[in-house]
Design a protein around this motif. Structure first.
Motif, PDB file in Angstrom:
ATOM      1  N   GLU A  68       0.816  -1.204   0.000  1.00 15.33           N
ATOM      2  CA  GLU A  68       0.000   0.000   0.000  1.00 15.33           C
ATOM      3  C   GLU A  68       0.855   1.261   0.000  1.00 15.33           C
ATOM      4  N   ASP A  69       1.987   1.245   0.680  1.00 24.15           N
ATOM      5  CA  ASP A  69       2.830   2.433   0.772  1.00 24.15           C
ATOM      6  C   ASP A  69       3.692   2.657  -0.461  1.00 24.15           C
ATOM      7  N   SER A  70       3.736   1.706  -1.356  1.00 24.94           N
ATOM      8  CA  SER A  70       4.570   1.811  -2.545  1.00 24.94           C
ATOM      9  C   SER A  70       3.783   2.420  -3.692  1.00 24.94           C
ATOM     10  N   PRO A  71       4.410   3.313  -4.464  1.00 22.74           N
ATOM     11  CA  PRO A  71       3.708   3.840  -5.636  1.00 22.74           C
ATOM     12  C   PRO A  71       3.642   2.823  -6.775  1.00 22.74           C
ATOM     13  N   ARG A  72       4.429   1.731  -6.673  1.00 24.07           N
ATOM     14  CA  ARG A  72       4.410   0.721  -7.728  1.00 24.07           C
ATOM     15  C   ARG A  72       3.144  -0.109  -7.600  1.00 24.07           C
ATOM     16  N   LEU A  73       2.391  -0.185  -8.683  1.00 22.29           N
ATOM     17  CA  LEU A  73       1.147  -0.941  -8.693  1.00 22.29           C
ATOM     18  C   LEU A  73       1.338  -2.372  -9.178  1.00 22.29           C
ATOM     19  N   GLY A  74       2.396  -2.612  -9.941  1.00 26.56           N
ATOM     20  CA  GLY A  74       2.636  -3.955 -10.441  1.00 26.56           C
ATOM     21  C   GLY A  74       3.856  -3.985 -11.334  1.00 26.56           C
ATOM     22  N   ALA A  75       4.259  -5.190 -11.688  1.00 28.26           N
ATOM     23  CA  ALA A  75       5.424  -5.374 -12.547  1.00 28.26           C
ATOM     24  C   ALA A  75       5.364  -6.761 -13.171  1.00 28.26           C
ATOM     25  N   MET A  76       6.068  -6.896 -14.281  1.00 31.66           N
ATOM     26  CA  MET A  76       6.212  -8.201 -14.905  1.00 31.66           C
ATOM     27  C   MET A  76       7.596  -8.303 -15.525  1.00 31.66           C
ATOM     28  N   THR A  77       8.117  -9.498 -15.534  1.00 31.33           N
ATOM     29  CA  THR A  77       9.408  -9.781 -16.152  1.00 31.33           C
ATOM     30  C   THR A  77       9.144 -10.771 -17.281  1.00 31.33           C
ATOM     31  N   LEU A  78       9.615 -10.421 -18.469  1.00 31.60           N
ATOM     32  CA  LEU A  78       9.312 -11.185 -19.674  1.00 31.60           C
ATOM     33  C   LEU A  78      10.588 -11.607 -20.387  1.00 31.60           C
ATOM     34  N   HIS A  79      10.552 -12.753 -21.016  1.00 29.78           N
ATOM     35  CA  HIS A  79      11.677 -13.185 -21.846  1.00 29.78           C
ATOM     36  C   HIS A  79      11.615 -12.424 -23.165  1.00 29.78           C
ATOM     37  N   PRO A  80      12.755 -12.181 -23.793  1.00 33.04           N
ATOM     38  CA  PRO A  80      12.785 -11.419 -25.041  1.00 33.04           C
ATOM     39  C   PRO A  80      12.360 -12.272 -26.240  1.00 33.04           C
ATOM     40  N   GLU A  81      11.072 -12.546 -26.301  1.00 29.57           N
ATOM     41  CA  GLU A  81      10.509 -13.329 -27.388  1.00 29.57           C
ATOM     42  C   GLU A  81       9.209 -12.669 -27.837  1.00 29.57           C
ATOM     43  N   PRO A  82       8.820 -12.841 -29.086  1.00 27.23           N
ATOM     44  CA  PRO A  82       7.636 -12.152 -29.612  1.00 27.23           C
ATOM     45  C   PRO A  82       6.360 -12.358 -28.794  1.00 27.23           C
ATOM     46  N   GLU A  83       6.165 -13.547 -28.226  1.00 30.03           N
ATOM     47  CA  GLU A  83       4.959 -13.814 -27.439  1.00 30.03           C
ATOM     48  C   GLU A  83       4.845 -12.916 -26.210  1.00 30.03           C
ATOM     49  N   SER A  84       5.958 -12.354 -25.771  1.00 28.58           N
ATOM     50  CA  SER A  84       5.947 -11.498 -24.586  1.00 28.58           C
ATOM     51  C   SER A  84       5.182 -10.205 -24.799  1.00 28.58           C
ATOM     52  N   VAL A  85       5.067  -9.763 -26.035  1.00 23.74           N
ATOM     53  CA  VAL A  85       4.332  -8.526 -26.317  1.00 23.74           C
ATOM     54  C   VAL A  85       2.852  -8.720 -25.980  1.00 23.74           C
ATOM     55  N   SER A  86       2.258  -9.808 -26.436  1.00 24.07           N
ATOM     56  CA  SER A  86       0.842 -10.041 -26.121  1.00 24.07           C
ATOM     57  C   SER A  86       0.652 -10.349 -24.635  1.00 24.07           C
ATOM     58  N   ARG A  87       1.625 -11.024 -24.010  1.00 18.97           N
ATOM     59  CA  ARG A  87       1.541 -11.262 -22.558  1.00 18.97           C
ATOM     60  C   ARG A  87       1.537  -9.940 -21.795  1.00 18.97           C
ATOM     61  N   ALA A  88       2.401  -9.035 -22.191  1.00 16.35           N
ATOM     62  CA  ALA A  88       2.467  -7.733 -21.514  1.00 16.35           C
ATOM     63  C   ALA A  88       1.139  -7.001 -21.635  1.00 16.35           C
ATOM     64  N   ARG A  89       0.547  -7.008 -22.807  1.00 15.43           N
ATOM     65  CA  ARG A  89      -0.758  -6.351 -22.999  1.00 15.43           C
ATOM     66  C   ARG A  89      -1.815  -6.988 -22.102  1.00 15.43           C
TER      67      ARG A  89
END
Length: 155
Positions: free
Chosen positions: A11-32
């Motif tokens: 609650e005290d952090s301004p960060r709402l979320g994060a994700m770590t993705l492998h550098p592969e084309p499928e990661s673009v749709s995962r990020a979305r």
């Protein structure tokens, strides 16, 4: 696993979320997909579709231009800064290589930062605190000044 999600911000952090993705084309749709899912509980007043488009462009660029001799990942983080939403995309590329291009009409690539520049209230690139490059964008007035968009607590 091709990605990891951090969906339990404090609650005290301004960060709402994060994700770590492998550098592969499928990661673009995962990020979305994952950004859309995990920003929804915060009820932003801004266009999530616009944010998803900008994330898609920045993750694509991170995958396309990130470089490292070691295995590497792309990190996407999103923050609430007052009433603004800030999204950062980190990769191991060189910060000096990020630039706004003006492609010709028949160029197949080079419009990602133009889109971000035209949609976001501001954007920035530079050295990442994780090493490499960070490219970020800000959407002002993503939440009302008096509303509590955070509303979620740590588990």
């Amino acid at each position: 696993m091709a990605y990891t999600i951090d969906r339990h911000p404090c609650e005290d952090s301004p960060r709402l979320g994060a994700m770590t993705l492998h550098p592969e084309p499928e990661s673009v749709s995962r990020a979305r997909r994952w950004f859309r899912k995990f920003i929804a509980p915060y009820n932003p007043a801004c266009s999530i579709d616009d944010c998803v488009l900008m994330i898609s462009e920045l993750v694509t660029n991170a995958i396309r231009y990130g470089r490292s001799e070691d295995p590497w990942t792309v990190r996407v983080e999103w923050f609430r800064d007052g009433t603004s939403l800030r999204v950062e995309v980190h990769n191991p590329g060189f910060p000096a290589s990020v630039r706004l291009r003006r492609p010709d009409a028949d160029d197949a690539h080079g419009r990602g930062l133009l889109l971000v520049n035209s949609i976001a209230d501001s954007w920035h690139s530079g050295p990442s605190h994780l090493g490499g490059t960070v490219v970020s964008f800000v959407v002002a007035d993503a939440w009302p000044a008096d509303g509590d968009a955070n509303g979620l607590e740590c588990d």
